[in-house]
Design a protein around this motif. Structure first.
Motif, short mmCIF file in Angstrom:
data_model
loop_
_atom_site.label_atom_id
_atom_site.label_comp_id
_atom_site.label_asym_id
_atom_site.label_seq_id
_atom_site.Cartn_x
_atom_site.Cartn_y
_atom_site.Cartn_z
N GLU A 56 -7.17 38.57 30.50
CA GLU A 56 -7.80 39.80 30.98
C GLU A 56 -7.98 40.70 29.76
O GLU A 56 -7.01 41.13 29.14
CB GLU A 56 -6.90 40.48 32.02
CG GLU A 56 -7.55 41.68 32.67
CD GLU A 56 -6.60 42.36 33.66
OE1 GLU A 56 -5.41 41.98 33.76
OE2 GLU A 56 -7.07 43.30 34.33
N ASP A 58 -9.16 44.11 27.80
CA ASP A 58 -8.89 45.51 28.16
C ASP A 58 -9.91 46.16 29.10
O ASP A 58 -9.55 46.93 29.96
CB ASP A 58 -8.76 46.36 26.89
CG ASP A 58 -7.62 45.86 26.01
OD1 ASP A 58 -6.83 45.05 26.52
OD2 ASP A 58 -7.55 46.27 24.86
N ASP A 59 -11.20 45.83 28.92
CA ASP A 59 -12.22 46.52 29.73
C ASP A 59 -12.44 45.85 31.10
O ASP A 59 -13.43 46.11 31.77
CB ASP A 59 -13.53 46.58 28.95
CG ASP A 59 -14.00 45.18 28.52
OD1 ASP A 59 -13.36 44.20 28.96
OD2 ASP A 59 -14.97 45.07 27.77
N GLY A 60 -11.52 44.98 31.52
CA GLY A 60 -11.64 44.32 32.82
C GLY A 60 -12.37 42.99 32.74
O GLY A 60 -12.42 42.24 33.71
N PHE A 61 -12.92 42.69 31.59
CA PHE A 61 -13.61 41.41 31.37
C PHE A 61 -12.55 40.30 31.32
O PHE A 61 -11.54 40.42 30.62
CB PHE A 61 -14.37 41.54 30.05
CG PHE A 61 -14.92 40.26 29.49
CD1 PHE A 61 -15.99 39.63 30.10
CD2 PHE A 61 -14.39 39.71 28.32
CE1 PHE A 61 -16.51 38.45 29.56
CE2 PHE A 61 -14.90 38.54 27.78
CZ PHE A 61 -15.96 37.93 28.40
#
Ligand SMILES: N[C@@H](CCC(=O)N[C@@H](CS)C(=O)NCC(=O)O)C(=O)O
Length: 206
Positions: A56, A58-61
């Motif tokens: 995962e 950091d930006d949710g990607f």
């Protein structure tokens, strides 16, 4: 970045080793597979296959499939050379990554399932025929590695993701009963890799 993984997941060992090798900062979220956490809606939203590991970002990607995670991590540090940019050199690394996912991983996985994983999961006795079939395929594949490693320190010449991906299938060779005695090149290559600090730190607790 956060790696969702189980401490006994062979697909996660290689990711831990490459994270260490690259000196990246990645936290770990332990997934309790015995409780089925990898099939929860929250987990399936990250990986619809319900399998670990998942990275995962950091930006949710999210990235799933361990070899794809390795490529993502190596691309963050291209200077490491673990994923070469030259087309031929990169194709050779990809060839081994795909062979790991389609061939060596499943062969060794059959042996693991009938030994280490069965012990954790319980519920049924070892299926000796399945174990022997996995052993036969694993030995066939070790023969391929043995030839490829003749006269080379690492699979593609210099150290690359291919080495981390493939060697991780052998971290549990003891508990799964897979001897390397007939494969001296493989045995020496495993010893070279397991002598690296980053790999040592990624070895499973067995
Ligand atoms: N090809 C996948 C394999 C992932 C995989 O099979 N993970 C296992 C643990 S080693 C898993 O999550 N199994 C749970 C399931 O299949 O339900 C990868 O390399 O990431």
């Amino acid at each position: 970045m956060k790696l969702h993984a189980n401490p006994m997941s062979t697909a996660a060992f290689k990711v831990f080793a490459v994270v260490n090798e690259l000196g990246l900062s990645v936290s770990t979220a332990a997934v309790d597979m015995l409780k089925g956490e990898h099939k929860s809606p929250a987990f399936l939203a990250m990986n619809p296959n319900g399998k670990v590991p998942v990275l995962e970002v950091d930006d949710g990607f999210c990235v799933w499939e361990s070899n794809a995670i390795l490529c993502y991590l190596a691309a963050l540090k291209p200077e490491s050379g673990l994923l070469p940019t030259d087309a031929r050199a990169q194709a050779q690394v990809q060839q081994w990554l795909q062979w790991q996912a389609t061939t060596f991983g499943p062969s060794t996985g059959e042996m693991l399932m009938e030994t280490v994983y069965l012990r954790f999961m319980g519920g049924r006795a070892k299926d000796e025929a399945k174990y022997q079939a996995g052993l036969e395929k694993s030995r066939r594949d070790l023969g391929v590695l043995e030839k490829a490693l003749a006269g080379r320190e690492f699979l593609c010449g210099p150290l690359t993701l291919a080495d981390f991906s493939l060697v991780s299938c052998l971290f549990l060779r003891g508990p799964m009963g897979l001897s390397l005695e007939d494969f001296p090149q493989v045995k020496a290559w495993v010893a070279r890799l397991e002598a690296r600090e980053g790999v040592r730190k990624a070895l499973p607790p067995l």
